[in-house]
Design an enzyme around this catalytic site. Structure first.
Site, mmCIF file in Angstrom:
data_model
loop_
_atom_site.group_PDB
_atom_site.id
_atom_site.type_symbol
_atom_site.label_atom_id
_atom_site.label_comp_id
_atom_site.label_asym_id
_atom_site.label_seq_id
_atom_site.Cartn_x
_atom_site.Cartn_y
_atom_site.Cartn_z
ATOM 1 N N GLY A 27 0.808 -1.217 0.000
ATOM 2 C CA GLY A 27 0.000 0.000 0.000
ATOM 3 C C GLY A 27 0.839 1.262 0.000
ATOM 4 O O GLY A 27 2.029 1.232 -0.289
ATOM 5 N N HIS A 33 4.257 1.665 -8.063
ATOM 6 C CA HIS A 33 3.237 0.616 -7.943
ATOM 7 C C HIS A 33 2.264 0.678 -9.134
ATOM 8 O O HIS A 33 1.847 -0.361 -9.668
ATOM 9 C CB HIS A 33 2.416 0.803 -6.669
ATOM 10 C CG HIS A 33 3.184 0.699 -5.382
ATOM 11 N ND1 HIS A 33 3.390 1.773 -4.558
ATOM 12 C CD2 HIS A 33 3.774 -0.362 -4.776
ATOM 13 C CE1 HIS A 33 4.077 1.387 -3.486
ATOM 14 N NE2 HIS A 33 4.333 0.101 -3.597
ATOM 15 N N GLN A 154 14.595 -9.385 -4.142
ATOM 16 C CA GLN A 154 13.267 -9.967 -3.913
ATOM 17 C C GLN A 154 12.730 -10.608 -5.191
ATOM 18 O O GLN A 154 12.187 -11.728 -5.169
ATOM 19 C CB GLN A 154 12.317 -8.869 -3.430
ATOM 20 C CG GLN A 154 10.851 -9.271 -3.370
ATOM 21 C CD GLN A 154 10.017 -8.179 -2.745
ATOM 22 O OE1 GLN A 154 10.009 -8.027 -1.536
ATOM 23 N NE2 GLN A 154 9.307 -7.404 -3.560
HETATM 24 P P1 AMP Z 1 6.007 -2.513 -1.637
HETATM 25 O O1 AMP Z 1 4.674 -1.885 -1.512
HETATM 26 O O2 AMP Z 1 7.143 -1.635 -1.250
HETATM 27 O O3 AMP Z 1 6.063 -3.886 -1.006
HETATM 28 O O4 AMP Z 1 6.210 -2.771 -3.177
HETATM 29 C C1 AMP Z 1 5.282 -3.517 -3.932
HETATM 30 C C2 AMP Z 1 5.851 -3.767 -5.291
HETATM 31 O O5 AMP Z 1 6.115 -2.514 -5.934
HETATM 32 C C3 AMP Z 1 7.186 -4.525 -5.256
HETATM 33 O O6 AMP Z 1 7.205 -5.467 -6.324
HETATM 34 C C4 AMP Z 1 8.191 -3.430 -5.466
HETATM 35 O O7 AMP Z 1 9.399 -3.876 -6.051
HETATM 36 C C5 AMP Z 1 7.442 -2.517 -6.411
HETATM 37 N N1 AMP Z 1 7.994 -1.161 -6.379
HETATM 38 C C6 AMP Z 1 8.203 -0.375 -5.302
HETATM 39 N N2 AMP Z 1 8.774 0.791 -5.663
HETATM 40 C C7 AMP Z 1 8.938 0.734 -7.008
HETATM 41 C C8 AMP Z 1 9.478 1.616 -7.985
HETATM 42 N N3 AMP Z 1 9.976 2.808 -7.650
HETATM 43 N N4 AMP Z 1 9.473 1.227 -9.275
HETATM 44 C C9 AMP Z 1 8.985 0.008 -9.641
HETATM 45 N N5 AMP Z 1 8.452 -0.862 -8.767
HETATM 46 C C10 AMP Z 1 8.429 -0.517 -7.471
#
Ligand code: AMP
Length: 289
Positions: A27, A33, A154
């Site tokens: 979130g 995202h 990850q």
């Molecule tokens: P998180 O909400 O931080 O767990 O991220 C959810 C997904 O969004 C994960 O697959 C992250 O790698 C991806 N994500 C987060 N920040 C970015 C970004 N700046 N660019 C691309 N994907 C992202």
């Protein structure tokens, strides 16, 4: 767009027979995202498929001293953004839904990959990630799942889990989305002051400097990354690691042997821990200045 809180409500969607592209998140959504949502949608929209996002701050993947309580929770705003970007289903379960009893069965990725870098500084992190993602995969049964390359390790761990557990899911990695200055978008950027947001650019700048030194000097990779780490420390960062590794297995890369590289970095600015990375491909060993 459907907003779903329980597994019972999810089941007809999981079992609908329609193609599903899934984007797991914690979130507090930003344009990074939303790019994943766009990619997910593109994958299934021509086949009348569904784009499913999850929003869940997974307590298991936070150590006691980390920011679980502080992590920004903005469900209403997230749902508006998801709806505006054409997401079909949001699964936002409470903890009691996902973990009705203590999660004693866990998915443990191999130490060779999961104890490196992020896993070294956040012990148990990838077990927690694999466990929650495997649960989401079982509940949603997606055909495709989309992850960001921002969390480079990850993505590797999830690809390995899916391969070794024969999960019939295609994993797609999406390049890191950045602001106009080059700062990788992250929910944790919310913790930064205006001055820190400018200073945070130093992390990507160091990665660019590493790439420059890889391409244009004959320095060995360890010297390049320890210089980068020292520079960041001098600028006031607390560095966990800056490492030049092989894209294939994230073990240390060596000049003269490896060409498909990625520089992974994690460092704290004040109390905020940021990560970033840069893929570097060497086409020649001859330095050109
Ligand atoms: P998180 O909400 O931080 O767990 O991220 C959810 C997904 O969004 C994960 O697959 C992250 O790698 C991806 N994500 C987060 N920040 C970015 C970004 N700046 N660019 C691309 N994907 C992202």
């Amino acid at each position: 767009m459907k907003i779903i809180k329980t597994i019972a409500e999810l089941e007809p969607i999981a079992g609908s027979g329609r193609k599903k592209a899934f984007v797991p998140t914690m979130g507090n959504l930003h344009a990074g995202h939303l790019k994943l949502i766009e990619v997910a949608k593109r994958r299934v929209s021509s086949q009348n498929g569904l784009t499913v996002a999850s929003i869940f701050v997974n307590r298991l993947q936070f150590a006691p001293h980390e920011d679980f309580d502080q992590y920004p929770r903005t469900l209403d705003q997230d749902c508006e953004l998801l709806e505006a970007h054409g997401c079909d289903v949001v699964f936002a379960p409470d903890e009691s839904v996902l973990y009705p009893s203590p999660q004693t069965v866990r998915v443990i990725p191999p130490t060779e990959l999961a104890d490196l870098w992020e896993g070294h500084f956040r012990p148990g992190f990838f077990t927690a990630v694999c466990t929650v993602v495997a649960k989401f995969f079982s509940m949603i049964r997606p055909d495709v799942a989309v992850f960001g390359q921002k969390d480079y390790q990850q993505l590797k761990v999830i690809e390995l889990m899916v391969r070794q557990l024969n999960m019939p899911i295609q994993i797609i990695g999406v390049p890191t989305q950045r602001n106009e200055s080059g700062l990788a978008l992250s929910s944790r950027n919310n913790y930064l002051s205006q001055a820190q947001i400018l200073k945070a650019l130093e992390l990507q700048a160091q990665l660019q400097k590493v790439a420059h030194d890889v391409h244009h000097t004959t320095l060995d990779f360890a010297s390049i990354t320890s210089k980068a780490s020292q520079d960041l420390t001098q600028k006031g960062w607390q560095v966990d690691y800056v490492s030049l590794v092989k894209q294939s297995d994230l073990t240390l890369a060596h000049r003269g042997q490896d060409k498909q590289l990625v520089c992974l970095a994690a460092a704290k600015l004040g109390n905020t821990r940021l990560i970033d990375n840069l893929e570097i491909t060497l086409t020649t060993e001859v330095p050109s200045t």
